[in-house]
Design an enzyme around this catalytic site. Structure first.
Site, PDB file in Angstrom:
ATOM      1  N   HIS A 135       0.819  -1.228   0.000  1.00  0.00           N
ATOM      2  CA  HIS A 135       0.000   0.000   0.000  1.00  0.00           C
ATOM      3  C   HIS A 135       0.850   1.274   0.000  1.00  0.00           C
ATOM      4  O   HIS A 135       0.315   2.368  -0.201  1.00  0.00           O
ATOM      5  CB  HIS A 135      -0.933   0.022   1.216  1.00  0.00           C
ATOM      6  N   ASP A 169      -2.440 -10.754  -2.075  1.00  0.00           N
ATOM      7  CA  ASP A 169      -2.986 -10.316  -0.781  1.00  0.00           C
ATOM      8  C   ASP A 169      -4.490 -10.051  -0.978  1.00  0.00           C
ATOM      9  O   ASP A 169      -4.936  -9.762  -2.086  1.00  0.00           O
ATOM     10  CB  ASP A 169      -2.262  -9.028  -0.353  1.00  0.00           C
ATOM     11  N   HIS A 171      -6.101  -7.528  -0.171  1.00  0.00           N
ATOM     12  CA  HIS A 171      -6.340  -6.115  -0.511  1.00  0.00           C
ATOM     13  C   HIS A 171      -5.602  -5.705  -1.777  1.00  0.00           C
ATOM     14  O   HIS A 171      -4.514  -6.215  -2.058  1.00  0.00           O
ATOM     15  CB  HIS A 171      -5.861  -5.223   0.640  1.00  0.00           C
ATOM     16  N   ASP A 258      -4.296 -13.051   4.236  1.00  0.00           N
ATOM     17  CA  ASP A 258      -5.586 -12.505   4.701  1.00  0.00           C
ATOM     18  C   ASP A 258      -6.736 -12.950   3.802  1.00  0.00           C
ATOM     19  O   ASP A 258      -7.877 -12.539   3.988  1.00  0.00           O
ATOM     20  CB  ASP A 258      -5.536 -10.977   4.864  1.00  0.00           C
TER      21      ASP A 258
HETATM   22  C1  OKP Z   1      -2.917  -4.244   4.820  1.00  0.00           C
HETATM   23  B1  OKP Z   1      -2.493  -5.434   3.935  1.00  0.00           B
HETATM   24  C2  OKP Z   1      -9.767  -2.930  10.070  1.00  0.00           C
HETATM   25  C3  OKP Z   1      -9.462  -1.826   9.060  1.00  0.00           C
HETATM   26  C4  OKP Z   1      -8.431  -2.335   8.081  1.00  0.00           C
HETATM   27  C5  OKP Z   1      -6.623  -1.472   6.722  1.00  0.00           C
HETATM   28  C6  OKP Z   1      -6.254  -2.724   5.991  1.00  0.00           C
HETATM   29  C7  OKP Z   1      -4.812  -2.776   5.627  1.00  0.00           C
HETATM   30  C8  OKP Z   1      -4.377  -4.093   5.023  1.00  0.00           C
HETATM   31  N1  OKP Z   1      -9.966  -2.437  11.389  1.00  0.00           N
HETATM   32  N2  OKP Z   1      -7.989  -1.399   7.175  1.00  0.00           N
HETATM   33  O1  OKP Z   1      -2.885  -5.362   2.591  1.00  0.00           O
HETATM   34  O2  OKP Z   1      -2.812  -6.728   4.466  1.00  0.00           O
HETATM   35 ZN    ZN Z   2      -4.019  -7.313   2.947  1.00  0.00          ZN
END
Ligand code: OKP
Ligand code: ZN
Length: 316
Positions: A135, A169, A171, A258
């Protein structure tokens, strides 16, 4: 398989994030990497090595100097616990800790070392890096990321040949996409949750395909929530076809766990044994590969998920 790991990551231990203004316990914690390390250290075919050190020039090939200096200066003044930066930040999920700069720099060195080892002839090397990186944009931290480890490694490899980045990932890797958006010498292919409802919300839609010379060299595949192996693999097949067509010299895999069914912030339904199937499918590309650890937050099963995924590669 060589695993590049440093204990410097432990100095970065976020406590909370601000989610819609509320204090929520942070999930991107040192235990993540420690549990993976201890799962791999007793397995045959894995050897843990320290990262080599690199000058700032590799980091600065991706990130702006003023952002790097800001991060270093701001983390220096954190006494204990954490606080949030006012500048160069995308969201309220990514705190400054005392060790954030050093840990992020070391994570980048893990990825760079893995890239160097691949250039020296290893077929696959795993950077057990933390904090994650995908990110982080040229000039901003966000989504628990400070420096973009996979992008820094890709840039390094791109001096020697075409690079494809596959980001699996949960995300979308907005940082990696932004960094290579106008380039055709680095392909970015990502499988992730629908940004309409999942972080990072602003990017990762299928209409984003690159710009200028980079048009056609970014591919975003949206995976429906609750997907199980079958549906996931159907989309992965399409993503891998893009990589085959591109015919890269190197592959950089941004690896997140994840996508696991029990992940506290994910939304897919992959099981531990599915990770072995997925890595087998990616492995069929037979391209020299740098694997860079990104997310994955269900700590009790992170070790077995990593072992399931990486053991397929360790056969190579
Ligand atoms: C980082 B990576 C939950 C909110 C989550 C941010 C996610 C970041 C992910 N309380 N928001 O891509 O695993
Ligand atoms: Zn992620």
């Amino acid at each position: 398989m060589l695993v590049v790991y440093s204990d410097i990551h432990e100095t970065h231990a976020p406590v909370y994030e601000l989610y819609e203004g509320n204090v929520v316990q942070h999930v991107e914690v040192p235990d993540r990497v420690e549990t993976i390390r201890s799962a791999l250290k007793d397995l045959p075919n894995f050897e843990i090595v320290e990262p080599r050190s690199f000058s700032d020039s590799e980091l600065l090939s991706i990130h702006e100097n003023r952002y790097k200096n800001y991060l270093r200066a701001q983390t220096k003044s954190v006494r204990s616990g954490q606080r949030f930066a006012s500048l160069y930040i995308q969201d309220s999920y990514t705190p400054l800790t005392k060790g954030a700069y050093k840990a992020a720099r070391s994570a980048a060195e893990c990825a760079l070392t893995a890239a160097q080892l691949v250039l020296e002839g290893s077929t696959v090397v795993y950077a057990l890096s933390r904090p994650p990186g995908h990110h982080a944009e040229t000039e901003s931290m966000g989504g628990y990321c400070y420096f973009n480890n996979a992008a820094i490694a890709s840039e390094y490899l791109s001096k020697k040949g075409k690079v494809a980045i596959l980001d699996i990932d949960f995300h979308h890797g907005n940082g990696t996409q932004q960094i290579f958006y106008d380039r055709r010498d680095v392909l970015y292919v990502s499988l992730h949750a629908d940004p309409t409802t999942s972080f990072p919300y602003k990017t990762g839609f299928s209409g984003e395909v690159g710009v200028g010379a980079g048009e056609g060299y970014t591919h975003n595949f949206i995976v429906p929530n609750d997907s199980t192996l079958l549906g996931y693999q159907e989309i992965l097949t399409k993503a891998l076809d893009k990589i085959r067509q591109y015919n890269p010299a190197y592959l950089v895999l941004s690896l997140g766990f994840d996508t696991y069914h029990r992940d506290p912030i994910g939304g897919f339904s992959l099981q531990t044994s599915d990770f072995a199937r997925i890595s087998r499918q990616i492995n069929e590309l037979e391209i020299p590969t740098v694997i860079v650890q990104e997310g994955g937050y269900f700590i009790p099963d992170l070790g077995s998920n990593a072992a399931a995924f990486l053991s397929e590669y360790a056969r190579r």
